[in-house]
Design an enzyme around this catalytic site. Structure first.
Site, mmCIF file in Angstrom:
data_model
loop_
_atom_site.group_PDB
_atom_site.id
_atom_site.type_symbol
_atom_site.label_atom_id
_atom_site.label_comp_id
_atom_site.label_asym_id
_atom_site.label_seq_id
_atom_site.Cartn_x
_atom_site.Cartn_y
_atom_site.Cartn_z
ATOM 1 N N ASP A 11 7.679 4.089 8.898
ATOM 2 C CA ASP A 11 7.060 4.063 10.224
ATOM 3 C C ASP A 11 6.536 2.688 10.619
ATOM 4 O O ASP A 11 6.051 2.498 11.739
ATOM 5 C CB ASP A 11 5.966 5.129 10.368
ATOM 6 C CG ASP A 11 4.750 4.913 9.491
ATOM 7 O OD1 ASP A 11 4.763 4.009 8.637
ATOM 8 O OD2 ASP A 11 3.769 5.672 9.664
ATOM 9 N N ASP A 56 0.825 -1.212 0.000
ATOM 10 C CA ASP A 56 0.000 0.000 0.000
ATOM 11 C C ASP A 56 0.857 1.258 0.000
ATOM 12 O O ASP A 56 0.560 2.222 -0.711
ATOM 13 C CB ASP A 56 -0.909 0.022 1.230
ATOM 14 C CG ASP A 56 -2.158 -0.840 1.054
ATOM 15 O OD1 ASP A 56 -2.210 -1.603 0.079
ATOM 16 O OD2 ASP A 56 -3.066 -0.749 1.906
ATOM 17 N N CYS A 93 -0.122 5.846 11.579
ATOM 18 C CA CYS A 93 -0.585 6.264 10.249
ATOM 19 C C CYS A 93 -1.839 7.128 10.288
ATOM 20 O O CYS A 93 -2.085 7.906 9.369
ATOM 21 C CB CYS A 93 -0.870 5.038 9.380
ATOM 22 S SG CYS A 93 0.505 3.903 9.182
#
Length: 372
Positions: free
Chosen positions: A222, A216, A360
């Site tokens: 992160d 994705d 996120c």
């Protein structure tokens, strides 16, 4: 608010552990990405928001259709503000502004914002959805709401693609930031110059890959490796040499152990052992409303589950929970790395089903302060 296209002066990109004024978070609504009418994900977001609000104010961005219901969810919580603001999806880490500190003539460090370009993690042919016109102005709208000066960069850059130490060092992955679906024609040097210009970055540490299966975002850092403090990073790790993640984490470890930060310090690396692996279940597919505008989810896909995808708040860290024994192992690392912070767990499977994690969906706004 007047569009600002000039370049910030005397700028610094604060570390995420520095004091926040507040947090910004989106609200999951896409039926082609969040199962069962987005209900399970929304319940998880409520728990994340409530956990954050114990430590700092939270702004929740929702559609006009959802505003009244979401406002009712937090009617007794004065630290949660629900704002009607349209998005294509809820990933504020990647669509929100990156907030910087700019030293003024006096000792006040003013908060300002950089609005980097966004193309849904890869553009029309390779992105997660084919239309992102609403997401492309989220950063601008937030800065306008807060009456903060806005700078605009043509670099396609998501907040989850970078981690910074607040002292001029940034870590990222080549898999993401050098991917031709982001900035074709941009060289490594050009990207580093843009990061220096708008974020005050003096040193970029390039890791080869992100986490296995993170198609994705094409390997956002992160999920793999983030700064925990100046000179300290946490690294997504596995001891299973047959796991395709092993080589990726090992390559990252080699780079980190041979790197110094912008101040010349060697890095201390703390390993966070990966949970799982986990895979998408059939019942989690049945609850989706498929469309031709978003990436297709499939049964049996390996999910990107990582403890590295946590979020700093004032006095605590909000960490993902995946079940025992993984959670207990991760807690030991978090307690060692953050001895003066509280640890708050939130079950994160519903978020990773949508393609991300707690970090996120959140975006911090630093607190302005006086400096000597």
């Amino acid at each position: 608010m007047i569009l600002k296209t000039d370049v910030p002066k005397a700028v610094r990109f604060p570390a995420e552990w520095e004091r926040h004024k507040q947090t910004w978070i989106g609200w999951p609504e896409r039926l082609d990405n969040w199962r069962d009418g987005a209900g399970p994900a929304q319940n998880t977001f409520v728990r994340v928001i409530q956990s954050i609000s114990e430590f700092e104010p939270v702004n929740v961005l929702v559609s006009a259709k959802q505003w009244k219901r979401v406002r009712a969810c937090f009617r007794s919580n004065e630290r949660v503000r629900v704002i009607e603001l349209s998005t294509d999806d809820c990933w504020l880490r990647d669509t929100g502004p990156l907030m910087i500190m700019a030293r003024q003539r006096d000792t006040l460090c003013k908060v300002q914002g950089v609005d980097f370009a966004f193309n849904a993690w890869g553009g029309v042919t390779d992105g997660c959805y084919s239309k992102w016109d609403q997401d492309s102005v989220v950063a601008w709208k937030i800065l306008d709401l807060e009456r903060l000066k806005r700078y605009s960069s043509g670099l396609v850059l998501e907040g989850g693609a970078i981690s910074c130490d607040g002292e001029g060092t940034l870590v990222t992955t080549e898999e993401c930031l050098l991917n031709p679906n982001r900035n074709p024609g941009w060289t490594r040097t050009m990207i580093e110059e843009e990061l220096n210009k708008y974020l005050g970055i003096d040193k970029v540490i390039w890791l080869p890959y992100g986490v296995f299966g993170d198609s994705d975002t094409n390997g956002h850092v992160d999920n793999l490796c983030v700064f925990a403090d100046c000179g300290k990073v946490v690294l997504h790790w596995t001891e299973d040499q047959t796991d395709p993640q092993y080589k990726r984490s090992l390559e990252a470890l080699k780079v980190l152990e041979s790197s110094c930060d912008a101040k010349g310090r060697k890095l201390s690396v703390f390993k966070l052992v990966a949970p799982g692996p986990f895979y998408r279940e059939e019942y989690e597919i049945r609850g989706l409303v498929f469309s031709d505008e978003a990436v297709v989810r499939r049964v049996g896909e390996r999910l990107v589950a990582s403890y590295v995808n946590f979020y700093f708040v004032n006095g605590a860290v909000i960490v993902p929970s995946f079940g025992e024994p993984w959670d207990s192992n991760a807690d030991e690392v978090f307690k060692h790395v953050f001895p003066r912070r509280q640890i708050r767990r939130v079950a994160a499977r519903e978020i990773i089903l949508g393609g991300g994690g707690i970090h996120c969906i959140t975006q911090q706004q630093p607190e302005e302060r006086l400096t000597p």
